[in-house]
Design a protein around this motif. Structure first.
Motif, mmCIF file in Angstrom:
data_model
loop_
_atom_site.group_PDB
_atom_site.id
_atom_site.type_symbol
_atom_site.label_atom_id
_atom_site.label_comp_id
_atom_site.label_asym_id
_atom_site.label_seq_id
_atom_site.Cartn_x
_atom_site.Cartn_y
_atom_site.Cartn_z
ATOM 1 N N ASN A 38 -19.526 -44.658 11.892
ATOM 2 C CA ASN A 38 -19.423 -45.733 11.315
ATOM 3 C C ASN A 38 -20.150 -46.981 12.181
ATOM 4 O OD1 ASN A 38 -17.528 -45.239 9.500
ATOM 5 N ND2 ASN A 38 -15.709 -45.115 10.833
ATOM 6 N N VAL A 39 -20.680 -46.680 13.326
ATOM 7 C CA VAL A 39 -21.327 -47.616 14.291
ATOM 8 C C VAL A 39 -22.821 -47.722 13.587
ATOM 9 C CG1 VAL A 39 -22.275 -48.028 16.485
ATOM 10 C CG2 VAL A 39 -19.961 -47.647 16.367
ATOM 11 N N THR A 40 -23.336 -46.397 13.277
ATOM 12 C CA THR A 40 -24.537 -46.290 12.658
ATOM 13 C C THR A 40 -24.605 -47.040 11.261
ATOM 14 O OG1 THR A 40 -25.100 -44.076 13.695
ATOM 15 C CG2 THR A 40 -26.165 -44.793 11.856
ATOM 16 N N LEU A 41 -23.498 -46.762 10.603
ATOM 17 C CA LEU A 41 -23.708 -47.393 9.072
ATOM 18 C C LEU A 41 -23.500 -48.872 9.326
ATOM 19 C CD1 LEU A 41 -20.990 -44.932 7.411
ATOM 20 C CD2 LEU A 41 -23.640 -45.196 7.364
ATOM 21 N N SER A 42 -22.620 -49.506 10.434
ATOM 22 C CA SER A 42 -22.769 -50.929 10.481
ATOM 23 C C SER A 42 -23.990 -51.537 10.909
ATOM 24 C CB SER A 42 -21.748 -51.243 11.769
ATOM 25 O OG SER A 42 -22.179 -51.051 12.972
ATOM 26 N N HIS A 43 -24.995 -50.800 11.103
ATOM 27 C CA HIS A 43 -26.383 -51.246 11.515
ATOM 28 C C HIS A 43 -27.189 -51.477 10.281
ATOM 29 C CE1 HIS A 43 -26.201 -49.105 15.802
ATOM 30 N NE2 HIS A 43 -25.532 -50.547 15.735
ATOM 31 N N PHE A 44 -26.695 -50.964 9.243
ATOM 32 C CA PHE A 44 -27.371 -51.225 7.647
ATOM 33 C C PHE A 44 -27.262 -52.846 7.287
ATOM 34 C CE2 PHE A 44 -27.485 -46.503 7.608
ATOM 35 C CZ PHE A 44 -28.956 -46.426 7.348
ATOM 36 N N THR A 45 -27.969 -53.566 7.579
ATOM 37 C CA THR A 45 -28.123 -55.057 7.219
ATOM 38 C C THR A 45 -29.134 -55.347 6.748
ATOM 39 O OG1 THR A 45 -28.123 -55.989 9.575
ATOM 40 C CG2 THR A 45 -25.735 -55.545 8.861
ATOM 41 N N TYR A 46 -29.063 -56.509 6.162
ATOM 42 C CA TYR A 46 -30.594 -57.023 5.743
ATOM 43 C C TYR A 46 -31.423 -57.314 7.132
ATOM 44 C CZ TYR A 46 -34.225 -59.655 3.970
ATOM 45 O OH TYR A 46 -35.442 -60.339 3.481
ATOM 46 N N GLU A 47 -30.837 -58.128 8.094
ATOM 47 C CA GLU A 47 -31.390 -58.149 9.288
ATOM 48 C C GLU A 47 -31.778 -57.368 10.057
ATOM 49 O OE1 GLU A 47 -28.151 -59.599 8.113
ATOM 50 O OE2 GLU A 47 -28.848 -61.610 7.589
ATOM 51 N N SER A 48 -30.914 -56.193 10.016
ATOM 52 C CA SER A 48 -31.421 -55.185 11.192
ATOM 53 C C SER A 48 -32.651 -54.435 10.364
ATOM 54 C CB SER A 48 -30.300 -54.203 11.128
ATOM 55 O OG SER A 48 -29.983 -53.444 10.076
ATOM 56 N N VAL A 49 -32.596 -54.135 9.039
ATOM 57 C CA VAL A 49 -33.978 -53.289 8.768
ATOM 58 C C VAL A 49 -35.056 -54.192 8.619
ATOM 59 C CG1 VAL A 49 -32.440 -51.813 7.338
ATOM 60 C CG2 VAL A 49 -33.401 -53.904 6.150
ATOM 61 N N GLN A 50 -35.023 -55.407 8.922
ATOM 62 C CA GLN A 50 -36.450 -56.332 9.153
ATOM 63 C C GLN A 50 -36.970 -56.120 10.479
ATOM 64 O OE1 GLN A 50 -37.462 -58.119 6.436
ATOM 65 N NE2 GLN A 50 -35.588 -57.149 5.505
ATOM 66 N N GLN A 51 -35.811 -55.494 11.533
ATOM 67 C CA GLN A 51 -36.614 -55.301 12.682
ATOM 68 C C GLN A 51 -36.505 -53.954 13.160
ATOM 69 O OE1 GLN A 51 -33.867 -57.434 15.340
ATOM 70 N NE2 GLN A 51 -33.750 -59.260 14.319
ATOM 71 N N ILE A 52 -35.700 -52.997 12.565
ATOM 72 C CA ILE A 52 -35.839 -51.618 12.900
ATOM 73 C C ILE A 52 -35.946 -51.013 11.559
ATOM 74 C CG2 ILE A 52 -34.608 -49.766 13.601
ATOM 75 C CD1 ILE A 52 -32.712 -51.712 15.399
ATOM 76 N N PRO A 53 -37.184 -49.925 11.399
ATOM 77 C CA PRO A 53 -37.252 -49.141 10.111
ATOM 78 C C PRO A 53 -35.971 -48.647 9.783
ATOM 79 C CG PRO A 53 -38.843 -49.041 11.683
ATOM 80 C CD PRO A 53 -37.999 -49.696 12.638
ATOM 81 N N ALA A 54 -35.614 -48.873 8.498
ATOM 82 C CA ALA A 54 -34.235 -48.262 7.951
ATOM 83 C C ALA A 54 -34.725 -46.710 8.359
ATOM 84 C CB ALA A 54 -34.304 -48.454 6.336
ATOM 85 N N GLU A 55 -35.687 -46.124 8.050
ATOM 86 C CA GLU A 55 -35.724 -44.637 8.203
ATOM 87 C C GLU A 55 -35.064 -44.173 9.382
ATOM 88 O OE1 GLU A 55 -39.298 -41.537 8.473
ATOM 89 O OE2 GLU A 55 -39.916 -43.287 7.900
ATOM 90 N N GLU A 56 -35.225 -45.003 10.496
ATOM 91 C CA GLU A 56 -34.626 -44.460 11.875
ATOM 92 C C GLU A 56 -33.054 -44.488 11.800
ATOM 93 O OE1 GLU A 56 -36.153 -46.678 15.251
ATOM 94 O OE2 GLU A 56 -38.050 -46.607 14.530
ATOM 95 N N THR A 57 -32.674 -45.438 11.090
ATOM 96 C CA THR A 57 -31.210 -45.797 11.010
ATOM 97 C C THR A 57 -30.631 -44.649 10.145
ATOM 98 O OG1 THR A 57 -31.298 -48.149 11.203
ATOM 99 C CG2 THR A 57 -29.319 -47.357 10.403
#
Length: 82
Positions: A38-57
Motif C-alpha cells: 500500500n505504501v508503494t502504491l501510494s507513490h503512484f502520483t503524477y508528481e512522483s512520476v515526474q521525479q522518479i521513473p514509474a518503472e522503479e515504482t
C-alpha cells in the motif's frame, strides 16, 4: 504498449483479490506485506512520476505483490513464516 496495459490490469485484479483475502487475516507477515504494498502504491502520483521513473515504482510494487501472495499462500497452507 498493449502488453503492458494487460499486465497492469492483471496486477490491479490481483491486488484487489489479495485485499479481499486479507480481510480478517491475522498473519503478521501478510499484514506487513500488505502495508508495504500500500505504501508503494501510494507513490503512484503524477508528481512522483515526474521525479522518479514509474518503472522503479512498478518494479517495487511487483516485488511487494509477490511477497504478499507468498505470505498469504503460506498462511493458507499452514506454513506461516513468523
Amino acid at each position: 504498449r498493449f502488453e503492458r496495459l494487460r499486465e497492469g490490469i492483471q496486477d490491479y485484479e490481483k491486488i484487489r483479490l489479495l485485499r479481499i483475502a486479507m480481510q480478517g487475516c491475522t498473519d503478521k507477515a501478510a499484514r506487513e506485506a500488505l502495508k508495504r504494498l500500500n505504501v508503494t502504491l501510494s507513490h503512484f502520483t503524477y508528481e512522483s512520476v515526474q521525479q522518479i521513473p514509474a518503472e522503479e515504482t512498478v518494479r517495487e510494487g511487483k516485488m511487494h505483490l509477490v511477497e504478499l501472495s507468498r505470505a498469504l499462500g503460506a498462511q493458507s497452507h499452514g506454513r506461516s513464516r513468523r
